[in-house]
Design an enzyme around this catalytic site. Structure first.
Site, PDB file in Angstrom:
ATOM      1  N   ASP A 117       0.871  -1.185  -0.023  1.00 31.27           N
ATOM      2  CA  ASP A 117      -0.010   0.128  -0.110  1.00 31.27           C
ATOM      3  C   ASP A 117       0.791   1.543   0.006  1.00 31.27           C
ATOM      4  O   ASP A 117       1.831   1.307   0.838  1.00 31.27           O
ATOM      5  CB  ASP A 117      -0.892   0.048   1.283  1.00 31.27           C
ATOM      6  CG  ASP A 117      -2.059   1.177   1.314  1.00 31.27           C
ATOM      7  OD1 ASP A 117      -2.254   1.827   0.336  1.00 31.27           O
ATOM      8  OD2 ASP A 117      -3.009   0.560   1.803  1.00 31.27           O
TER       9      ASP A 117
ATOM     10  N   ASP B 271      -2.478   2.522  -6.345  1.00 33.00           N
ATOM     11  CA  ASP B 271      -1.538   2.608  -5.352  1.00 33.00           C
ATOM     12  C   ASP B 271      -1.580   1.218  -4.450  1.00 33.00           C
ATOM     13  O   ASP B 271      -1.016   1.373  -3.297  1.00 33.00           O
ATOM     14  CB  ASP B 271      -1.858   3.874  -4.547  1.00 33.00           C
ATOM     15  CG  ASP B 271      -3.380   3.771  -3.616  1.00 33.00           C
ATOM     16  OD1 ASP B 271      -3.944   2.912  -4.159  1.00 33.00           O
ATOM     17  OD2 ASP B 271      -3.181   4.459  -2.634  1.00 33.00           O
ATOM     18  N   GLU B 272      -2.104   0.118  -4.846  1.00 32.14           N
ATOM     19  CA  GLU B 272      -2.167  -1.247  -4.104  1.00 32.14           C
ATOM     20  C   GLU B 272      -1.898  -2.160  -4.801  1.00 32.14           C
ATOM     21  O   GLU B 272      -2.281  -2.349  -5.938  1.00 32.14           O
ATOM     22  CB  GLU B 272      -3.709  -1.155  -3.465  1.00 32.14           C
ATOM     23  CG  GLU B 272      -3.882  -0.174  -2.488  1.00 32.14           C
ATOM     24  CD  GLU B 272      -5.147  -0.660  -1.825  1.00 32.14           C
ATOM     25  OE1 GLU B 272      -5.809  -1.702  -1.696  1.00 32.14           O
ATOM     26  OE2 GLU B 272      -6.038   0.288  -1.077  1.00 32.14           O
TER      27      GLU B 272
END
Length: 350
Positions: A9, A103-104
């Site tokens: 993350d 973003d993960e």
DNA sequence: TCTGGGGTCCTAGGACCC
DNA sequence: TCTGGGGTCCTAGGACCC
């Protein structure tokens, strides 16, 4: 099958990407948010979060809570480019990567003899090659990994077994679990279930009465950090949409139609570029009372023809004929993956 | 303090077919 | 005279996630 899953993350991703271009802003409260009167915060730096500014906070409120914050408009092209760099690093280290948003990502570390050092190396490689920090959680499934990655942000590294997760978060709100949202938290509270420990100890029978035969027992399994979902490695989008919230509400179909045309044009341009088509065309209308209404029509053949999408969307809007001021209008094409899925089924059958 | 934009999945009910 | 049961497709709304 015993698995080792990591969840990566990125820390305050959009803000971090901006700070690379604007290093003089490091250490300051920085907020990425739209500019209109109805904008919300997309990402807040950790400095800004101390003032109570988080993702989804209305920008107007954020300005009041933290007047000294630097407000930057979002630049998604830039974030997408940085995201590709990050994901490339992950793919260089791990065969099975499930990307979730910009973003993960989930990583399958099962093949590694020593997964923890491998994850450490990945974390350092991300920082070396992109200048961005991330938090990593490791566990026996996606749920534990995800919650673990959140447990020690930013720049965190947390390894948990299922049992450790149960113990560590027994006193936490059920809302800690992704999949248990605000509405469910309130309904649980009304039943006196205020912690994950309490939820885990509630019988499936009782939960089934409250939430239905599927969701009820599912909630208990979540509270026990049980999760068998596999990583999904080649997901295709099933729908694509364009929507816009107006700075001020708009009244009457006549004033809405040109906007519908524009949205349909933008949407179809993207679909054509992707060479994707869908059979279901829909509109979305949010009224001034924030009620949201959708109308859709499915056609026999998939399309990405702007004339077709416009015509159907306009018909749907005229038939709906909103009787109150409208604050949001959207267009959607769904069923994009049907041809792809049909081909996949065919391949499986031969 | 009013609440973005882009998605996914689930549910429930009706139509329709066998 | 009363009314099967299953399956699929479709629509609309809602919860939720990033």
């Amino acid at each position: 099958m015993r698995r080792v899953i990591a969840h990566v993350d990125m820390d305050a991703f959009y803000v971090s990407a901006e700070l690379e271009r604007r290093p003089e802003l490091r250490g300051l409260p920085v907020v990425v948010a739209g500019t209109g009167p109805r904008a919300v915060v997309t990402t807040a730096s950790y400095e800004a979060r101390q003032f109570g500014v988080f993702s989804a906070t209305p920008a107007s409120r954020a300005r009041r809570l933290c007047p000294q914050a630097i407000f930057l408009p979002p630049d998604f092209d830039h974030y997408r480019a940085r995201s590709r760099e990050v994901m490339a690093v992950l793919h260089d280290h791990v065969e099975h990567v499930q990307v979730v948003g910009l973003d993960e990502a989930y990583l399958d570390l099962t093949p590694f003899e020593r997964p923890k050092p491998a994850a450490r190396r990945i974390k350092h490689a991300v920082r070396e090659r992109t200048g961005l920090t991330c938090s990593i959680g490791i566990g026996p499934n996606k749920l534990v990994a995800k919650v673990a990655s959140d447990a020690d942000k930013p720049d965190g590294f947390t390894v948990l077994s299922r049992e450790m997760a149960c113990e560590r978060f027994a006193g936490a709100s059920p809302g800690l679990i992704p999949g248990i949202g605000p509405k469910t938290v309130v309904r649980l509270e009304l039943e006196g279930i205020t912690t994950l420990g309490a939820l885990a100890a509630t019988s499936d029978e009782r939960l089934a009465e409250l939430f239905g035969s599927r969701l009820g027992p599912h909630l208990r399994r979540l509270a026990c950090f049980e999760d068998e979902r596999p990583l999904e490695l080649d997901r295709r989008a099933k729908s694509e949409s364009r929507e816009t919230t107006f700075d001020a509400d708009i009244e009457g179909v006549a004033a809405l139609e040109p906007i519908l045309d524009r949205l349909a044009g933008e949407l179809c341009a993207t679909l054509v570029k992707q060479n994707s088509r869908g059979r279901t065309i829909g509109i979305k209308v949010r009224l001034d009372d924030f009620s949201t209404h959708t109308r859709a029509r499915t056609r026999p053949e998939p399309t990405n023809d702007v004339d077709v999408v416009r015509a159907v969307a306009t018909e749907l809007l005229r038939a709906f004929d909103p009787q109150r001021p409208v604050r949001l209008l959207g267009v959607r094409v769904a069923g994009l993956d049907e041809e792809f899925e049909a081909r996949r089924q065919l391949e499986l059958s031969v």
